[in-house]
Design a protein around this motif. Structure first.
Motif, PDB file in Angstrom:
ATOM      1  N   LYS A  33       4.094  14.418  -8.892  1.00 19.56           N
ATOM      2  CA  LYS A  33       3.475  15.852  -9.555  1.00 19.56           C
ATOM      3  C   LYS A  33       2.881  16.494  -9.136  1.00 19.56           C
ATOM      4  N   ASN A  34       3.242  17.068  -7.776  1.00 21.30           N
ATOM      5  CA  ASN A  34       2.967  18.908  -6.612  1.00 21.30           C
ATOM      6  C   ASN A  34       4.589  18.693  -6.508  1.00 21.30           C
ATOM      7  N   PRO A  35       5.659  18.441  -6.831  1.00 21.50           N
ATOM      8  CA  PRO A  35       7.098  19.439  -6.413  1.00 21.50           C
ATOM      9  C   PRO A  35       6.722  19.993  -5.141  1.00 21.50           C
ATOM     10  N   THR A  89       0.992  -1.216  -0.255  1.00 25.21           N
ATOM     11  CA  THR A  89       0.197  -0.276   0.145  1.00 25.21           C
ATOM     12  C   THR A  89       0.987   1.424  -0.078  1.00 25.21           C
ATOM     13  N   GLY A  90       2.363   1.410   0.447  1.00 19.74           N
ATOM     14  CA  GLY A  90       2.934   2.869   0.121  1.00 19.74           C
ATOM     15  C   GLY A  90       3.468   2.505  -0.628  1.00 19.74           C
ATOM     16  N   GLU A  91       3.889   1.658  -1.377  1.00 18.01           N
ATOM     17  CA  GLU A  91       4.585   1.746  -2.396  1.00 18.01           C
ATOM     18  C   GLU A  91       3.352   1.917  -3.834  1.00 18.01           C
ATOM     19  N   ASN A  92       1.995   1.801  -3.170  1.00 20.39           N
ATOM     20  CA  ASN A  92       0.922   2.437  -4.334  1.00 20.39           C
ATOM     21  C   ASN A  92       0.140   4.029  -3.929  1.00 20.39           C
ATOM     22  N   ALA A  93       1.110   4.073  -2.850  1.00 24.50           N
ATOM     23  CA  ALA A  93       0.751   5.742  -2.498  1.00 24.50           C
ATOM     24  C   ALA A  93       1.692   6.164  -3.532  1.00 24.50           C
ATOM     25  N   PHE A  94       3.136   6.108  -3.314  1.00 26.48           N
ATOM     26  CA  PHE A  94       3.776   6.322  -3.812  1.00 26.48           C
ATOM     27  C   PHE A  94       3.799   6.834  -4.942  1.00 26.48           C
ATOM     28  N   LYS A  95       2.897   5.639  -6.469  1.00 21.66           N
ATOM     29  CA  LYS A  95       2.652   5.311  -7.704  1.00 21.66           C
ATOM     30  C   LYS A  95       1.615   6.629  -7.755  1.00 21.66           C
ATOM     31  N   THR A  96       0.621   6.664  -6.712  1.00 21.25           N
ATOM     32  CA  THR A  96      -0.219   7.898  -6.378  1.00 21.25           C
ATOM     33  C   THR A  96       0.155   8.912  -6.518  1.00 21.25           C
ATOM     34  N   LEU A  97       1.693   9.502  -6.091  1.00 19.59           N
ATOM     35  CA  LEU A  97       2.086  10.843  -6.073  1.00 19.59           C
ATOM     36  C   LEU A  97       3.343  10.895  -7.487  1.00 19.59           C
ATOM     37  N   SER A  98       3.700  10.613  -7.882  1.00 20.04           N
ATOM     38  CA  SER A  98       4.783  10.235  -8.440  1.00 20.04           C
ATOM     39  C   SER A  98       4.088  10.186 -10.182  1.00 20.04           C
ATOM     40  N   GLU A  99       5.288  10.745 -10.739  1.00 17.74           N
ATOM     41  CA  GLU A  99       4.734  10.457 -12.532  1.00 17.74           C
ATOM     42  C   GLU A  99       6.326  10.437 -13.098  1.00 17.74           C
ATOM     43  N   PHE A 100       5.893   9.262 -14.070  1.00 13.54           N
ATOM     44  CA  PHE A 100       7.440   8.719 -14.471  1.00 13.54           C
ATOM     45  C   PHE A 100       8.764   9.589 -13.504  1.00 13.54           C
ATOM     46  N   GLY A 101       8.470   8.874 -12.083  1.00 16.99           N
ATOM     47  CA  GLY A 101       9.637   9.088 -11.296  1.00 16.99           C
ATOM     48  C   GLY A 101       9.303  10.281 -10.630  1.00 16.99           C
ATOM     49  N   TYR A 102       9.091  11.463 -11.040  1.00 15.63           N
ATOM     50  CA  TYR A 102       8.454  12.480 -10.585  1.00 15.63           C
ATOM     51  C   TYR A 102       7.483  13.089  -9.982  1.00 15.63           C
TER      52      TYR A 102
END
Length: 341
Positions: free
Chosen positions: A266-268, A251-264
């Motif tokens: 989404k809201n830097p 679930t933590g990894e999934n949250a990371f994927k939610t926050l990211s796009e192409f490794g960056y």
């Protein structure tokens, strides 16, 4: 305590022996990681209200420094508190230290994060704040590595009054996504990569490797025992630990994927850094050979020209300067101890 077995990916895979998560094996492996810590180490589950969850916490130095502001450590993606064991002796020279397993990782509860990026970020912030209150910590020196650096930064935006000093080690999610990766210029094959290949990161491979996971980890990280000061006779334990902390529902990894796009992100963070309390001191620590460029830290130093921002680049190492150049890392930490209560 949250039922850890209930968080497995598949009961069927566990039944046939492919998914071999075992809390007992995880506990035994963790003991080996902390075996060389000189002081008394205390581990506990700290209950929080969010999702009726538990935050697994490993502490040292509480009895030695009962009135000192503690270090609080947030690990990176795929990590956990145990990978900080070799740093404990350096920290407890000056004050207590608490290393937590972030919600969704390690031995903490596998909370089902929101699929909305701002909500998922807020849930991580809430979990840290509820943990702080439950621990009765008024002020802390907050340390974040990689993803933990992003979460530490997000927490600081909301709760800077609770932080004495913010230490960001190779923080993920601070710089903006390059223009060539903006949606309007992304060819079809990059979208294919994003949606089908990128999720198959190494942590996913660990889980699908099942009984072959430790062999896979040995091949990928042959120097892991040496870097964590584990004798060759106990090398199996650190690979077992690596597998066990990542064998559960991600679930933590999934949250990371939610926050990211192409490794960056989404809201830097760099686009929000001006919202941060100008009185909060920040120390950045980068590895010279890392993909996390120190230029972002120097850019933030310019943006916060009237605030304390110290940027350090550790020579000859990559993403884990606190592990690979421990002595140099401790020198930086020693500088910080003089400015905190």
């Amino acid at each position: 305590m949250t039922n850890q077995v209930a968080t497995l990916n598949s009961k069927f895979l566990h039944f046939i022996g492919w998914d071999r998560f075992s809390l007992d094996k995880l506990i035994n492996a963790e003991k080996v990681l902390y075996a060389n810590v000189q002081g008394k180490v205390k581990n506990r589950y700290v209950p929080i209200k969010l999702g009726n969850s538990n935050i697994y916490t490993v502490s040292a130095g509480e009895e030695k420094f009962p009135s000192k502001i503690p270090f609080v450590i947030l690990h990176g993606i795929g990590g956990s508190s145990g990978f900080w064991a070799t740093n404990f002796d350096g920290f407890v020279k000056y004050r207590p230290v608490h290393a937590i397993d972030l919600l969704g990782f390690g031995r903490s509860s596998r909370f089902p994060f929101s699929s909305n990026p701002s909500m998922a970020e807020s849930e991580w912030i809430q979990s840290i704040e509820e943990w702080r209150k439950e621990m009765k910590i008024d002020k802390m020196i907050l340390i974040g590595h990689s993803l933990g650096g992003y979460i530490a930064g997000a927490y600081a935006l909301k709760h800077s009054k609770n932080i004495e000093h913010l230490i960001l080690i190779e923080p993920w999610g601070f710089n903006e996504k390059p223009k060539e990766l903006q949606p309007e210029v992304i060819p079809w094959w990059r979208n294919l990569f994003k949606n089908f290949v990128y999720p198959c990161i190494i942590l996913s491979l660990i889980r699908v490797s099942g009984p072959f996971a430790n062999s896979f980890l040995r091949e990928q990280f042959p120097d892991l025992p040496h870097r964590h000061q584990i004798p060759a006779s106990d090398a199996d334990y650190i690979y077992e630990y690596f597998y066990q902390i990542n064998a559960q529902k991600p679930t933590g990894e999934n949250a990371f994927k939610t926050l990211s796009e192409f490794g960056y992100a989404k809201n830097p963070m760099i686009t929000r850094i001006n919202e941060l309390n100008p009185e909060l001191p920040i120390t950045f620590i980068y590895g010279e050979k890392s993909a996390c460029t120190s230029s972002t830290g120097f850019e933030i130093k310019e943006m916060r020209s009237k605030s304390y921002v110290d940027v350090n680049v550790v020579k000859g190492v990559g993403h884990h300067p606190h592990i690979d150049k421990r002595d140099e890392f401790n020198v930086i930490i020693e500088k910080i101890k003089h400015c905190c209560g």
